[in-house]
Design a protein around this motif. Structure first.
Motif, PDB file in Angstrom:
ATOM      1  N   SER A  70      41.079  53.739 -12.354  1.00  0.00           N
ATOM      2  CA  SER A  70      41.968  54.846 -12.666  1.00  0.00           C
ATOM      3  C   SER A  70      41.722  55.628 -13.945  1.00  0.00           C
ATOM      4  O   SER A  70      42.447  56.553 -14.244  1.00  0.00           O
ATOM      5  CB  SER A  70      43.394  54.325 -12.704  1.00  0.00           C
ATOM      6  OG  SER A  70      43.499  53.416 -13.767  1.00  0.00           O
ATOM      7  N   ASN A  99      38.418  45.339 -12.759  1.00  0.00           N
ATOM      8  CA  ASN A  99      39.144  45.713 -13.970  1.00  0.00           C
ATOM      9  C   ASN A  99      38.328  45.401 -15.217  1.00  0.00           C
ATOM     10  O   ASN A  99      38.876  45.189 -16.286  1.00  0.00           O
ATOM     11  CB  ASN A  99      40.490  44.988 -14.042  1.00  0.00           C
ATOM     12  CG  ASN A  99      41.493  45.604 -13.095  1.00  0.00           C
ATOM     13  OD1 ASN A  99      41.533  46.818 -12.942  1.00  0.00           O
ATOM     14  ND2 ASN A  99      42.278  44.775 -12.446  1.00  0.00           N
TER      15      ASN A  99
ATOM     16  N   TYR B  74      45.858  60.279  -9.071  1.00  0.00           N
ATOM     17  CA  TYR B  74      45.918  58.879  -9.453  1.00  0.00           C
ATOM     18  C   TYR B  74      46.390  57.954  -8.349  1.00  0.00           C
ATOM     19  O   TYR B  74      46.611  56.770  -8.569  1.00  0.00           O
ATOM     20  CB  TYR B  74      46.821  58.713 -10.676  1.00  0.00           C
ATOM     21  CG  TYR B  74      46.214  59.309 -11.910  1.00  0.00           C
ATOM     22  CD1 TYR B  74      45.258  58.602 -12.626  1.00  0.00           C
ATOM     23  CD2 TYR B  74      46.555  60.584 -12.327  1.00  0.00           C
ATOM     24  CE1 TYR B  74      44.673  59.144 -13.745  1.00  0.00           C
ATOM     25  CE2 TYR B  74      45.974  61.138 -13.449  1.00  0.00           C
ATOM     26  CZ  TYR B  74      45.031  60.417 -14.154  1.00  0.00           C
ATOM     27  OH  TYR B  74      44.437  60.961 -15.258  1.00  0.00           O
ATOM     28  N   ASP B  77      45.390  54.411  -7.603  1.00  0.00           N
ATOM     29  CA  ASP B  77      45.990  53.255  -8.255  1.00  0.00           C
ATOM     30  C   ASP B  77      46.715  52.353  -7.275  1.00  0.00           C
ATOM     31  O   ASP B  77      46.877  51.158  -7.531  1.00  0.00           O
ATOM     32  CB  ASP B  77      46.975  53.715  -9.328  1.00  0.00           C
ATOM     33  CG  ASP B  77      46.279  53.902 -10.667  1.00  0.00           C
ATOM     34  OD1 ASP B  77      45.035  53.829 -10.687  1.00  0.00           O
ATOM     35  OD2 ASP B  77      46.972  54.101 -11.668  1.00  0.00           O
ATOM     36  N   ILE B  78      47.163  52.917  -6.182  1.00  0.00           N
ATOM     37  CA  ILE B  78      47.801  52.081  -5.161  1.00  0.00           C
ATOM     38  C   ILE B  78      46.801  51.021  -4.716  1.00  0.00           C
ATOM     39  O   ILE B  78      47.108  49.827  -4.650  1.00  0.00           O
ATOM     40  CB  ILE B  78      48.226  52.916  -3.946  1.00  0.00           C
ATOM     41  CG1 ILE B  78      49.265  53.966  -4.343  1.00  0.00           C
ATOM     42  CG2 ILE B  78      48.788  52.017  -2.859  1.00  0.00           C
ATOM     43  CD1 ILE B  78      49.661  54.888  -3.208  1.00  0.00           C
ATOM     44  N   ARG B  80      44.241  49.979  -6.273  1.00  0.00           N
ATOM     45  CA  ARG B  80      43.974  49.046  -7.360  1.00  0.00           C
ATOM     46  C   ARG B  80      45.048  47.961  -7.416  1.00  0.00           C
ATOM     47  O   ARG B  80      44.765  46.775  -7.607  1.00  0.00           O
ATOM     48  CB  ARG B  80      43.913  49.801  -8.697  1.00  0.00           C
ATOM     49  CG  ARG B  80      43.222  49.039  -9.797  1.00  0.00           C
ATOM     50  CD  ARG B  80      42.874  49.964 -10.956  1.00  0.00           C
ATOM     51  NE  ARG B  80      44.053  50.659 -11.468  1.00  0.00           N
ATOM     52  CZ  ARG B  80      44.801  50.215 -12.487  1.00  0.00           C
ATOM     53  NH1 ARG B  80      44.477  49.111 -13.095  1.00  0.00           N
ATOM     54  NH2 ARG B  80      45.843  50.904 -12.896  1.00  0.00           N
ATOM     55  N   GLY B  81      46.293  48.380  -7.221  1.00  0.00           N
ATOM     56  CA  GLY B  81      47.383  47.409  -7.226  1.00  0.00           C
ATOM     57  C   GLY B  81      47.231  46.384  -6.110  1.00  0.00           C
ATOM     58  O   GLY B  81      47.407  45.180  -6.312  1.00  0.00           O
ATOM     59  N   ASP B  84      44.459  43.969  -6.987  1.00  0.00           N
ATOM     60  CA  ASP B  84      44.800  42.991  -8.012  1.00  0.00           C
ATOM     61  C   ASP B  84      45.656  41.884  -7.425  1.00  0.00           C
ATOM     62  O   ASP B  84      45.456  40.710  -7.725  1.00  0.00           O
ATOM     63  CB  ASP B  84      45.534  43.673  -9.174  1.00  0.00           C
ATOM     64  CG  ASP B  84      44.555  44.381 -10.102  1.00  0.00           C
ATOM     65  OD1 ASP B  84      43.346  44.336  -9.820  1.00  0.00           O
ATOM     66  OD2 ASP B  84      44.998  44.976 -11.091  1.00  0.00           O
ATOM     67  N   TYR B 299      52.495  54.176  -8.772  1.00  0.00           N
ATOM     68  CA  TYR B 299      51.429  53.948  -7.800  1.00  0.00           C
ATOM     69  C   TYR B 299      50.934  52.506  -7.801  1.00  0.00           C
ATOM     70  O   TYR B 299      50.863  51.861  -6.767  1.00  0.00           O
ATOM     71  CB  TYR B 299      50.251  54.876  -8.075  1.00  0.00           C
ATOM     72  CG  TYR B 299      50.458  56.284  -7.615  1.00  0.00           C
ATOM     73  CD1 TYR B 299      50.902  56.564  -6.323  1.00  0.00           C
ATOM     74  CD2 TYR B 299      50.190  57.367  -8.447  1.00  0.00           C
ATOM     75  CE1 TYR B 299      51.065  57.862  -5.892  1.00  0.00           C
ATOM     76  CE2 TYR B 299      50.350  58.672  -8.019  1.00  0.00           C
ATOM     77  CZ  TYR B 299      50.784  58.915  -6.744  1.00  0.00           C
ATOM     78  OH  TYR B 299      50.944  60.204  -6.316  1.00  0.00           O
ATOM     79  N   TYR B 300      50.558  52.042  -8.973  1.00  0.00           N
ATOM     80  CA  TYR B 300      49.997  50.702  -9.058  1.00  0.00           C
ATOM     81  C   TYR B 300      50.966  49.667  -8.483  1.00  0.00           C
ATOM     82  O   TYR B 300      50.590  48.815  -7.677  1.00  0.00           O
ATOM     83  CB  TYR B 300      49.664  50.366 -10.514  1.00  0.00           C
ATOM     84  CG  TYR B 300      49.076  48.994 -10.699  1.00  0.00           C
ATOM     85  CD1 TYR B 300      47.711  48.787 -10.620  1.00  0.00           C
ATOM     86  CD2 TYR B 300      49.905  47.898 -10.947  1.00  0.00           C
ATOM     87  CE1 TYR B 300      47.174  47.523 -10.787  1.00  0.00           C
ATOM     88  CE2 TYR B 300      49.377  46.630 -11.107  1.00  0.00           C
ATOM     89  CZ  TYR B 300      48.007  46.452 -11.030  1.00  0.00           C
ATOM     90  OH  TYR B 300      47.480  45.200 -11.184  1.00  0.00           O
ATOM     91  N   ASP B 301      52.212  49.788  -8.867  1.00  0.00           N
ATOM     92  CA  ASP B 301      53.204  48.814  -8.407  1.00  0.00           C
ATOM     93  C   ASP B 301      53.460  48.916  -6.911  1.00  0.00           C
ATOM     94  O   ASP B 301      53.735  47.920  -6.246  1.00  0.00           O
ATOM     95  CB  ASP B 301      54.512  49.000  -9.174  1.00  0.00           C
ATOM     96  CG  ASP B 301      54.339  48.679 -10.655  1.00  0.00           C
ATOM     97  OD1 ASP B 301      53.419  47.909 -10.978  1.00  0.00           O
ATOM     98  OD2 ASP B 301      55.106  49.210 -11.467  1.00  0.00           O
ATOM     99  N   TYR B 304      50.723  46.849  -5.509  1.00  0.00           N
ATOM    100  CA  TYR B 304      50.884  45.432  -5.823  1.00  0.00           C
ATOM    101  C   TYR B 304      52.034  44.826  -5.021  1.00  0.00           C
ATOM    102  O   TYR B 304      51.878  43.800  -4.341  1.00  0.00           O
ATOM    103  CB  TYR B 304      51.131  45.268  -7.324  1.00  0.00           C
ATOM    104  CG  TYR B 304      50.901  43.862  -7.821  1.00  0.00           C
ATOM    105  CD1 TYR B 304      49.664  43.488  -8.342  1.00  0.00           C
ATOM    106  CD2 TYR B 304      51.905  42.916  -7.770  1.00  0.00           C
ATOM    107  CE1 TYR B 304      49.442  42.201  -8.800  1.00  0.00           C
ATOM    108  CE2 TYR B 304      51.693  41.615  -8.223  1.00  0.00           C
ATOM    109  CZ  TYR B 304      50.454  41.270  -8.738  1.00  0.00           C
ATOM    110  OH  TYR B 304      50.230  40.003  -9.184  1.00  0.00           O
TER     111      TYR B 304
END
Lengths: 339, 339
Positions: A70, A99, B74, B77-78, B80-81, B84, B299-301, B304
DNA sequence: ATCGCGATTGACGACGTTGTCATAAAAAAT
DNA sequence: ATTTTTTATGACAACGTCGTCAATCGCGAT
């Protein structure tokens, strides 16, 4: 889960015959074919890739390893490009992002190995030098948006920052600009070096001297927590009586800050000052008025061509050049005027 | 490729014993354990997931289906979440994007099925209503950043646009603003509806009337090729003698255009006009000066928590509520002043 | 010495698929 | 009509792993 045997039973044939139908092998009688296809449809049979892989040892699968997804807004387009190529060529894609964590990266390589992935696209979100750490794992790999350090001679594909910066600079020169400001990217970025180098070279070739340019550092510090001097630097450049007629910015985000600074000083763009960026971050370049002239980073194409290169690598081809460059296309919009 | 048998031969034990070591089963003699581990290390053995899958019928794998990756900067980022979460919980992730193509979507579902993926995260890049088209395939699915239409009762996780918009509006009211401009998102976006609705409700609750607000349409048309009226609308709002003291923008990209318009008119932010955005696109919100007060899309959350929900779904849990909401956190920066 | 019991190990088969080879049936060539 | 070729089909093994079950070993209790 319904297997090839269930289909075989239903169609009254052997499993091998079903296999033939599924794999579109020749020499299946039309009647049989039809019966089998009917059974497949009626049972909703979908072949089991894992079983296939065990036999054939070919997974038809690529893996993508990314660092941070990101930091750079549109760099996800690289992944989209890879996807599209993969889809068009019958491959499926695993994704893992590290990451930036080295342990996680090594674990990822092993995970990929355990899925018998055939090739890896190692993607970084900003252009930089990197040494992948596959530990003991050996999978054919192409570097995308980054270049290998010393450790191993990986094949790579990168944006041509030099050409992009050269084109932008020439564009300004052609429009008659002779006093030019330059706001540098964070020196830790590879692009900072390349873009600045091309700028200076092009300026020199045009016969301008050091006095004609006004170079400032826009950012420094660790990636993700950098110090930002752009706005202040832009103001300093612009309040000078003999201020430049154009400012080249390390990227579009910086260009945006220069816009804000210029407008805040009551300067009109592009009449009183021309501005160019780099990257073509569309949320910025399309939203500012006038829209921003910039050099577009070929994210999507990096991914697409990277995947293609990987395929060729797997076919045993020797890639020339080892480190391919994709052009950063100059996008002319309204932020540059003539002098 | 080195298999469990090669290890067994080298360590002078049976393949089953190696299997025990690999899977950390108890009751392996310390000496044996050591010999086997040595052999594994020396041969670089990595277990074959495909073979494992065939036996156990458990792939420990999720699939992600996205539409367009790049419309919203961005939103990656979803992914990415999800990543992770997956990484922290021993799952690997397949990725496929459909570019909005329905045939491709259906093909993707089958591909995932063929890899015996255990669950699907269906991700859209902007908040909207959608009906996934799994054709005949049945895989547990969670919708991320979108909500199901009528066809099937999917579980989902979404950003709480209502709350975000309410908080932004309240924030302005608390700062004393009583004349407020509002520039609407493209009505085709679900966020447009929700944010506008929450704005009006909050205004009404505060006892303001229609005369106190100035609402304009910022964009319309098909996604990806919309008409953009934001800059003009912002100017119209701002040149009025009794102009609003604050403008709420559909998102940060629009807010940026309002900045440009305001500065171009010689107005100072936030002294003469306050501006708030939505989304927290950091290339914009951090780059404008003063920095932008906005509501951050989580987004990230979303990614996740979406992955987490999927896991729970697989464990047979009944999820309540079926459609979870994640808050859009108000990020106060410098673009709002007091009246 | 004998027994019992848990610890340790391996033989074997099964998972779903496809490659190899053999066989049977049909078509073509003699 | 017979032989050869081609087409169509199935039996079986193998891929790498792990579950099942049986066998062996060591050791303390009888």
């Amino acid at each position: 889960m319904v297997s090839i045997k269930d289909v075989a039973r239903m169609a009254g044939v052997s499993d091998k015959t079903v296999s033939r139908v599924v794999n579109k092998e020749p020499n299946v009688h039309a009647d049989t074919l039809q019966r089998v296809e009917a059974a497949i449809a009626s049972l909703g049979y979908v072949p089991n890739m894992a079983a296939r892989l065990i036999r054939s040892n070919r997974s038809r699968t690529f893996g993508i390893i990314t660092d941070f997804i990101s930091t750079t807004p549109y760099s996800g387009d690289i992944v989209r490009g890879i996807q599209d190529w993969a889809n068009a060529n019958g491959r499926t894609v695993f994704l893992a992002n590290t990451n930036g964590n080295l342990d996680r990266e090594r674990e990822t390589w092993r995970t990929f190995q355990s899925h018998r992935i055939e090739g890896v696209l190692y993607v970084t979100m900003y252009h930089r030098v990197i040494d992948p750490e596959p530990d003991e794992v050996e999978i054919p790999t192409v570097l995308v948006n980054c270049r290998p350090g010393s450790k191993k001679p990986y094949v790579s594909i990168e944006p041509d920052d030099l050409q992009g910066s050269r084109d932008l600079t020439r564009h300004l020169l052609e429009k008659g600009h002779r006093r030019i400001g330059y706001i540098r990217l964070n020196p830790r970025l590879l692009g900072a070096e390349l873009r600045y180098e091309a700028f200076r070279g092009t300026i020199r070739d045009a016969g301008l001297s050091e006095k004609d340019i006004d170079v400032r550092l826009g950012m420094d510090g660790a990636i993700g927590e950098e110090n930002n001097y752009v706005f202040a630097a832009a103001r300093e450049i612009l309040i000078q009586p003999d201020r430049p007629t154009a400012i080249i910015c390390g990227n579009d985000e910086m260009a945006l800050q220069v816009y804000i600074a210029a407008l805040g000083l009551g300067l009109s763009i592009p009449n009183e000052v021309s501005i160019v960026g780099f990257d073509d971050f569309r949320t910025v370049s399309h939203a500012v008025k006038p829209e921003l002239t910039t050099a577009a980073l070929p994210y999507y194409d990096l991914g697409y061509c990277g995947a293609e290169r990987l395929e060729r690598l797997l076919e045993g081809e020797v890639l020339e050049p080892k480190h391919a460059m994709l052009p950063c296309r100059l996008v002319e919009r309204g932020s540059v005027g003539s002098v």
